[in-house]
Design a protein around this motif. Structure first.
Motif, PDB file in Angstrom:
ATOM      1  N   VAL A 157       0.839  -1.200   0.000  1.00 30.77           N
ATOM      2  CA  VAL A 157       0.000   0.000   0.000  1.00 30.77           C
ATOM      3  C   VAL A 157       0.873   1.248   0.000  1.00 30.77           C
ATOM      4  O   VAL A 157       0.616   2.212  -0.735  1.00 30.77           O
ATOM      5  CB  VAL A 157      -0.952  -0.002   1.221  1.00 30.77           C
ATOM      6  CG1 VAL A 157      -1.643   1.355   1.363  1.00 30.77           C
ATOM      7  CG2 VAL A 157      -1.990  -1.106   1.082  1.00 30.77           C
ATOM      8  N   ILE A 158       1.917   1.250   0.810  1.00 34.57           N
ATOM      9  CA  ILE A 158       2.819   2.403   0.869  1.00 34.57           C
ATOM     10  C   ILE A 158       3.528   2.616  -0.457  1.00 34.57           C
ATOM     11  O   ILE A 158       3.572   3.725  -0.999  1.00 34.57           O
ATOM     12  CB  ILE A 158       3.855   2.212   1.996  1.00 34.57           C
ATOM     13  CG1 ILE A 158       3.167   2.246   3.367  1.00 34.57           C
ATOM     14  CG2 ILE A 158       4.953   3.283   1.921  1.00 34.57           C
ATOM     15  CD1 ILE A 158       4.064   1.836   4.511  1.00 34.57           C
ATOM     16  N   LEU A 159       4.076   1.546  -1.022  1.00 33.99           N
ATOM     17  CA  LEU A 159       4.956   1.668  -2.174  1.00 33.99           C
ATOM     18  C   LEU A 159       4.210   1.957  -3.470  1.00 33.99           C
ATOM     19  O   LEU A 159       4.776   2.574  -4.383  1.00 33.99           O
ATOM     20  CB  LEU A 159       5.787   0.398  -2.325  1.00 33.99           C
ATOM     21  CG  LEU A 159       6.793   0.151  -1.190  1.00 33.99           C
ATOM     22  CD1 LEU A 159       7.447  -1.215  -1.343  1.00 33.99           C
ATOM     23  CD2 LEU A 159       7.850   1.249  -1.173  1.00 33.99           C
ATOM     24  N   ARG A 160       2.956   1.521  -3.564  1.00 38.75           N
ATOM     25  CA  ARG A 160       2.225   1.721  -4.816  1.00 38.75           C
ATOM     26  C   ARG A 160       2.162   3.201  -5.196  1.00 38.75           C
ATOM     27  O   ARG A 160       2.533   3.583  -6.309  1.00 38.75           O
ATOM     28  CB  ARG A 160       0.813   1.147  -4.711  1.00 38.75           C
ATOM     29  CG  ARG A 160      -0.023   1.415  -5.961  1.00 38.75           C
ATOM     30  CD  ARG A 160      -1.371   0.742  -5.936  1.00 38.75           C
ATOM     31  NE  ARG A 160      -2.241   1.182  -4.862  1.00 38.75           N
ATOM     32  CZ  ARG A 160      -3.576   1.052  -4.883  1.00 38.75           C
ATOM     33  NH1 ARG A 160      -4.165   0.496  -5.934  1.00 38.75           N
ATOM     34  NH2 ARG A 160      -4.295   1.451  -3.861  1.00 38.75           N
ATOM     35  N   ARG A 161       1.705   4.032  -4.291  1.00 34.09           N
ATOM     36  CA  ARG A 161       1.582   5.454  -4.620  1.00 34.09           C
ATOM     37  C   ARG A 161       2.875   6.219  -4.355  1.00 34.09           C
ATOM     38  O   ARG A 161       3.102   7.278  -4.950  1.00 34.09           O
ATOM     39  CB  ARG A 161       0.407   6.066  -3.854  1.00 34.09           C
ATOM     40  CG  ARG A 161      -0.940   5.470  -4.259  1.00 34.09           C
ATOM     41  CD  ARG A 161      -2.098   6.270  -3.696  1.00 34.09           C
ATOM     42  NE  ARG A 161      -3.347   5.563  -3.811  1.00 34.09           N
ATOM     43  CZ  ARG A 161      -4.174   5.625  -4.859  1.00 34.09           C
ATOM     44  NH1 ARG A 161      -3.852   6.368  -5.909  1.00 34.09           N
ATOM     45  NH2 ARG A 161      -5.310   4.955  -4.867  1.00 34.09           N
TER      46      ARG A 161
END
Length: 226
Positions: free
Chosen positions: A64-68
């Motif tokens: 979740v953190i890395l996607r955006r």
């Protein structure tokens, strides 16, 4: 072949749905209390699909953190590099550097994608959480270092520590502006302040720029180091 293509599309869509659902729940309730079962239900999936795509909950949180983080970091880097090519690294001024960092984030929060607003709540409330430090470091530090270097070139009297602190203050201002701070809303008696992204953006830029310049003036006048 057709069955393989359908399965592949299904897996990709399910992964995205799971990330979206986790992002929403983490934003509204906090990542520590939300269960995998709740995330699966919100995504119209099952816990087994979470395990298939991400493994354990920690890997889902990191995803979740890395996607955006990847998307916003790439855009910030491109803006800074375009500005440096235009005027030369030594000719960069502080305000355009700060804007190159802040403006893309606010633009995404004002876009039609509600996921960015959920992400802002999640990240803004947890960015200093040591449990998430590894993923945040991976997603954000390369771009952060580029901006710290640019800030120090624009204000040459800043020490290395000054540059990091200046960037920390920039982040604190950004996340404080985008996390639905009930304390601020309560002070003004305005529950709509949390979505006044234009207002925050207009005041945050001169606030950050003025603060960083003042640190540089302090160093110039005293010659002291931390």
């Amino acid at each position: 072949m057709a069955n393989t293509k359908r399965a592949s599309s299904y897996n990709v869509a399910t992964r995205g749905n799971l990330l979206d659902a986790a992002e929403r729940l983490f934003a509204t309730r906090g990542y520590e209390v939300v269960t995998l079962k709740e995330i699966a239900a919100a995504a119209n999936a099952n816990v087994g699909q979470i395990s298939y795509h991400f493994g354990q909950k920690d890997e889902l949180i990191n995803a979740v953190i890395l996607r955006r983080a990847g998307a916003i970091s790439e855009e910030r880097t491109q803006l800074l590099e375009s500005y440096e090519r235009l005027v030369g690294p030594a000719g960069c001024e502080l305000e355009p550097i700060v804007r190159a960092f802040l403006d893309p984030y606010f633009a995404k929060l004002k876009s039609d994608d509600p996921g960015w607003r959920c992400y802002a709540l999640f990240i803004g409330r947890n960015v200093w959480d040591a449990k998430l430090a590894e993923a945040i470091t991976e997603g954000y530090n390369p771009t952060a270092h580029r901006y710290i270097e640019a800030i120090r070139r624009a204000v040459p009297s800043l020490t290395e520590v000054d540059g990091v602190r200046a960037f920390q203050f920039l982040l604190a201002g950004l996340y404080g502006s985008t996390t639905n701070d009930s304390r601020i809303n309560g002070l003004l008696g305005d529950d709509g302040l949390d979505v006044d992204y234009d207002g925050y953006q207009k005041t945050l830029v001169p606030y950050v720029v003025g603060g960083i310049r003042s640190i540089g003036v302090m160093r110039d006048s005293t010659g002291t180091k931390p």
